[in-house]
Design an enzyme around this catalytic site. Structure first.
Site, short mmCIF file in Angstrom:
data_model
loop_
_atom_site.label_atom_id
_atom_site.label_comp_id
_atom_site.label_asym_id
_atom_site.label_seq_id
_atom_site.Cartn_x
_atom_site.Cartn_y
_atom_site.Cartn_z
N CYS A 13 0.83 -1.20 0.00
CA CYS A 13 0.00 0.00 0.00
C CYS A 13 0.87 1.25 0.00
O CYS A 13 2.03 1.22 0.40
CB CYS A 13 -0.87 0.01 1.24
SG CYS A 13 -1.73 -1.54 1.50
N ARG A 39 2.05 1.88 -6.01
CA ARG A 39 2.22 0.90 -4.93
C ARG A 39 0.96 0.08 -4.67
O ARG A 39 1.02 -0.95 -3.99
CB ARG A 39 2.59 1.61 -3.63
CG ARG A 39 3.93 2.29 -3.66
CD ARG A 39 4.16 2.96 -2.34
NE ARG A 39 4.26 1.98 -1.29
CZ ARG A 39 5.40 1.58 -0.77
NH1 ARG A 39 6.53 2.07 -1.20
NH2 ARG A 39 5.42 0.68 0.18
N TRP A 86 -3.44 -1.93 -1.47
CA TRP A 86 -3.24 -3.17 -2.24
C TRP A 86 -3.68 -4.27 -1.29
O TRP A 86 -2.97 -4.60 -0.34
CB TRP A 86 -1.77 -3.32 -2.63
CG TRP A 86 -1.48 -4.59 -3.36
CD1 TRP A 86 -1.08 -5.78 -2.83
CD2 TRP A 86 -1.54 -4.80 -4.77
NE1 TRP A 86 -0.91 -6.71 -3.81
CE2 TRP A 86 -1.18 -6.14 -5.01
CE3 TRP A 86 -1.88 -3.98 -5.84
CZ2 TRP A 86 -1.15 -6.68 -6.30
CZ3 TRP A 86 -1.84 -4.53 -7.12
CH2 TRP A 86 -1.47 -5.86 -7.34
N ASN A 112 0.42 -0.37 6.17
CA ASN A 112 0.98 -1.12 5.05
C ASN A 112 1.70 -2.32 5.64
O ASN A 112 2.57 -2.15 6.50
CB ASN A 112 1.98 -0.24 4.28
CG ASN A 112 2.74 -1.00 3.23
OD1 ASN A 112 2.26 -2.01 2.71
ND2 ASN A 112 3.95 -0.55 2.92
N GLY A 113 1.33 -3.52 5.21
CA GLY A 113 2.00 -4.71 5.75
C GLY A 113 0.99 -5.79 6.07
O GLY A 113 -0.16 -5.74 5.63
N GLU A 490 12.04 -21.53 -16.58
CA GLU A 490 11.69 -20.18 -16.15
C GLU A 490 12.83 -19.20 -16.50
O GLU A 490 12.58 -18.09 -16.95
CB GLU A 490 11.38 -20.17 -14.64
CG GLU A 490 11.12 -18.81 -14.02
CD GLU A 490 9.95 -18.01 -14.63
OE1 GLU A 490 9.19 -18.57 -15.44
OE2 GLU A 490 9.86 -16.81 -14.32
N LYS A 494 12.57 -15.84 -19.07
CA LYS A 494 13.02 -14.46 -18.77
C LYS A 494 13.92 -13.94 -19.88
O LYS A 494 13.78 -12.82 -20.32
CB LYS A 494 13.78 -14.39 -17.43
CG LYS A 494 13.04 -14.71 -16.16
CD LYS A 494 11.85 -13.85 -15.88
CE LYS A 494 10.60 -14.44 -16.47
NZ LYS A 494 9.41 -14.48 -15.71
N GLU A 497 11.91 -13.23 -23.11
CA GLU A 497 10.93 -12.14 -23.16
C GLU A 497 11.53 -10.76 -23.00
O GLU A 497 10.98 -9.80 -23.52
CB GLU A 497 9.78 -12.36 -22.17
CG GLU A 497 10.10 -12.22 -20.73
CD GLU A 497 8.88 -12.36 -19.83
OE1 GLU A 497 7.79 -11.91 -20.18
OE2 GLU A 497 9.04 -12.93 -18.73
N HIS A 513 18.66 -36.39 -26.73
CA HIS A 513 17.71 -36.93 -27.72
C HIS A 513 17.38 -35.92 -28.81
O HIS A 513 16.38 -36.07 -29.51
CB HIS A 513 16.43 -37.39 -27.02
CG HIS A 513 16.66 -38.51 -26.06
ND1 HIS A 513 16.87 -39.81 -26.44
CD2 HIS A 513 16.78 -38.49 -24.71
CE1 HIS A 513 17.07 -40.57 -25.37
NE2 HIS A 513 17.03 -39.78 -24.30
N LYS A 613 1.45 -6.88 -19.38
CA LYS A 613 1.59 -7.46 -18.03
C LYS A 613 0.48 -8.47 -17.79
O LYS A 613 0.70 -9.53 -17.21
CB LYS A 613 1.56 -6.34 -16.98
CG LYS A 613 1.75 -6.83 -15.55
CD LYS A 613 3.17 -7.35 -15.32
CE LYS A 613 3.34 -7.98 -13.96
NZ LYS A 613 4.52 -8.87 -13.93
O1 M6R Z 1 -1.07 -12.70 -14.38
P1 M6R Z 1 -0.71 -14.12 -14.71
O2 M6R Z 1 0.17 -14.75 -13.68
O3 M6R Z 1 -1.90 -14.97 -15.01
O4 M6R Z 1 0.15 -14.01 -16.03
C1 M6R Z 1 0.56 -15.16 -16.71
C2 M6R Z 1 1.56 -14.84 -17.80
O5 M6R Z 1 1.01 -13.96 -18.74
C3 M6R Z 1 2.84 -14.24 -17.23
O6 M6R Z 1 3.44 -15.07 -16.29
C4 M6R Z 1 3.87 -13.95 -18.33
O7 M6R Z 1 4.28 -15.14 -18.92
C5 M6R Z 1 5.03 -13.15 -17.78
N1 M6R Z 1 5.32 -12.04 -18.62
C6 M6R Z 1 6.27 -13.97 -17.61
O8 M6R Z 1 7.34 -13.23 -17.13
#
Ligand code: M6R
Length: 618
Positions: A13, A39, A86, A112-113, A490, A494, A497, A513, A613
């Site tokens: 928050c 925030r 938040w 906040n917390g 994962e 990163k 993307e 393989h 996002k």
């Molecule tokens: O909000 P969500 O966790 O549902 O989002 C899922 C994906 O769109 C999200 O994880 C996306 O792959 C990210 N940009 C990965 O870093």
């Protein structure tokens, strides 16, 4: 100060308090809140005092929406507190919006917390006839202060006595109609900064709130309580009762730099927030875990689903639940879920949906179809009140605070934390782990944030060096075995993307393989190689790649001389992290690697091209 990075603790928050020598405080508070909206933004509220009377306006919605509805600028008085929320405990709503008040409407508090022992405190207060209006953890604070004031304490003493009773994280700001010239604020684990202006004093969760008003600031440290008036700022350590003297410093940041606490990009700040994000994820009450574990335990069919990074968190969680609790489950990418899997669901099925935003269309579609078939829905999400929470029978908040960088970092480790804890609780419930082993595992999980702090301190430069060396390579491959395959994929996501480097990720055993055909001298292969049961086999995989001239970059445990000796570059992780918890730590250098490669290539890691996002289309 310009190059200093602030301690990025709890980012949730936005809070602001202000005392002016003259004039109305309300318009200034609203503007300060607008500067803090990054925030948190699900509800807004303000309190002021004039003529020993408390005035409050609050509602659900963004600042602009609430302002349009109730005119936040129209509040009397030159002293006030303000909050943008938040949600963690209690869905976004008017009644759950801050400030919260005591029974007599004299004490107003913004927070906040997360207060971990709020249920216990609330129960006691209700026994002594306190009436609660909201479902938040925060509301215990004004009632505790009220108790102390009734017992004869002054406001400062009342706040000190109150914070001594709180467990968890808090930055609180207190306004009381009987003290019309005073604000008292306190912090533990959540940040709080004091601003000293000409004829004004401010306190806030973050410097940008008051930066246009003053550049003289003072940081409150852990367990400190500050009494603010126009003539003095008095700081007391709430544990020892000692008065602390501290000189203000000059802030030389721009507002944009201040929002990022001195980090160049939000992504880096969020990577550094992970120790706190994991602690916050662990603050969710045990009863939620018991509830979810019981549902999973009694289900005939269990699915995990999500997209992107959330899908990876599902893979890690399902692995831990299989390994520790013997759970048979299916992990399906949400966009593929409805092809076949919804037809296999019925009332005895459970779908665990992970979504940071709670709004990803593919995940919601899977959840809606599953619901239509009668399946129970459990969700893990960062956004209380999001669509996924409304479609769920039970939801668990991951409590990461807003994540602004498009690449998910702290929300990944928070989701994995939630599922790891669930695996531990489920295993205990199924009688597969003794009470002592359960406590030991929970203790180990609670120690992961410290391990990540040491990784960030000790390995950041090393990762940056590897990134500089490798920034122009056209492709990478990430390999891992067991749960480390998840870490590898994962890490690959990163790099893809934000640095736009076409990369592969494989179960290391599978690499021979097919992928191995790609390897030629100098090809970078990143091995996620913790010292778990996969260790000896991954050495074999490293040797296979090495024999073909690959450039080996390994993420290893400290002192793993065997793997270090066969690697061209290595990043060392603290020892002793249990296998199922390794993704939490071993992913950190991979996040940093992607970040530094992107920055070295001149890309903006916070805004990768073509990505949103939250993906709210199919
Ligand atoms: O909000 P969500 O966790 O549902 O989002 C899922 C994906 O769109 C999200 O994880 C996306 O792959 C990210 N940009 C990965 O870093």
């Amino acid at each position: 100060m310009a190059f200093l990075r602030l301690d990025v603790s709890q980012i949730m928050c936005g809070i602001f308090g202000c005392i002016l020598k003259s004039g109305d405080v309300a318009p200034l508070m609203r503007q300060a809140l607008e500067r803090l909206e990054y925030r948190g933004y699900d509800s807004v509220g303000e309190a002021t005092v004039q003529s020993n009377k408390l005035f409050i306006k609050k509602d659900k919605g963004k600042i602009s929406e609430v302002h349009a509805a109730v005119n936040l600028d129209d509040m009397p008085g030159s002293i006030g507190i303000a909050h943008t929320r938040w949600a963690t405990h209690g869905a976004p709503s008017k009644v759950n919006a801050h400030p919260h008040t005591d029974c007599d409407n004299k004490v107003a508090v913004i927070h906040n917390g997360i207060i971990e022992n709020f249920l216990e405190l609330r129960e006691k207060l209700e026994h002594s006839s306190h009436i609660f209006k909201s479902r938040t953890d925060s509301e215990v604070v004004p009632h505790l202060i009220e108790e102390q004031l009734r017992n004869g304490s002054d406001l400062l003493e009342a706040v000190i006595e109150t914070v001594r009773k709180l467990k968890g994280a808090y930055a609180i700001v207190v306004l009381c109609s009987s003290y019309p010239d005073t604000i008292v604020c306190a912090r533990k684990e959540s940040p709080l900064v004091i601003g000293i202006g000409k004829d004004a004093v401010y306190c806030a969760s973050d410097i940008p709130a008051f930066l246009p008003l003053t550049n003289k600031a003072l940081l409150l440290e852990e367990n400190e309580v500050a009494l603010l008036t126009l003539s003095k700022v008095e700081i007391t350590n709430s544990e020892t009762g000692e008065v602390v003297s501290r000189a203000p410093f000059e802030v030389t940041w721009t507002r944009q730099a201040a929002e990022k606490s001195g980090y160049d990009y939000f992504m880096l700040k969020e990577i550094y927030e992970q120790p706190q994000a994991i602690r916050n994820a662990l603050r969710t009450q045990r009863i939620y875990y018991d509830l979810v574990a019981s549902r999973i335990d009694s289900a005939d069919v269990v699915y995990f689903t999500g997209c992107g990074t959330a899908y990876h968190a599902c893979l890690a969680g399902a692995y831990s639940m299989a390994k520790l609790a013997g759970l048979r489950s299916n992990v399906v990418i949400a966009s593929e879920f409805n092809q076949v899997h919804t037809n296999l669901l019925d009332k005895k099925s459970i779908v665990v949906a992970l979504s940071q935003s709670g709004e990803t269309m593919d995940t919601l579609n899977a959840v809606r179809e599953a619901r239509a078939r009668g399946a129970s829905i459990v969700s893990v999400t960062n956004v209380m009140g999001s669509t996924v929470t409304r479609l769920s029978d039970v939801y668990v908040g991951q409590n990461s605070g807003p994540e602004i960088g498009v690449a998910a970092t702290k929300t990944f480790t928070a989701q994995v934390t939630v599922l790891t804890r669930l695996a531990i609780v489920l295993s205990k419930k199924r009688g597969r782990t003794s009470s002592a082993d359960t406590e030991n595992l929970l203790e180990k999980l609670a120690q992961v944030p410290d391990a990540i702090t040491s990784i960030l301190k000790q390995q950041d430069d090393k990762v940056r060096e590897v990134a500089r060396k490798c920034k122009n390579l056209p492709s990478f491959c990430f390999l891992g075995r067991g749960i480390s395959e998840v870490t590898a994929i994962e890490g690959r996501l990163k790099l893809l993307e934000i640095a736009y480097v076409p990369s592969l990720a494989y179960a290391a055993g599978e690499s021979k393989h097919g992928f191995i055909a790609m390897v030629e001298p100098g090809y970078p292969v990143i091995f996620v190689a913790p010292n778990d049961e996969t260790h000896s086999k991954i050495i074999g995989n490293i040797m296979e790649m090495k024999a073909r001239g690959a450039h080996i970059i390994s993420i290893v445990e400290e002192g793993d001389e065997q793997i270090k000796s066969i690697s061209d570059d290595f990043i060392e992780m603290p020892r002793g992290i249990p296998g199922i918890m390794t993704p939490l730590a071993f992913v950190v250098p991979l996040q940093l690697l992607a970040y530094y490669v992107a920055v070295e290539k001149g890309h903006d890691p916070d805004h990768p091209r073509n990505l949103a996002k939250s993906v709210t289309v199919e």
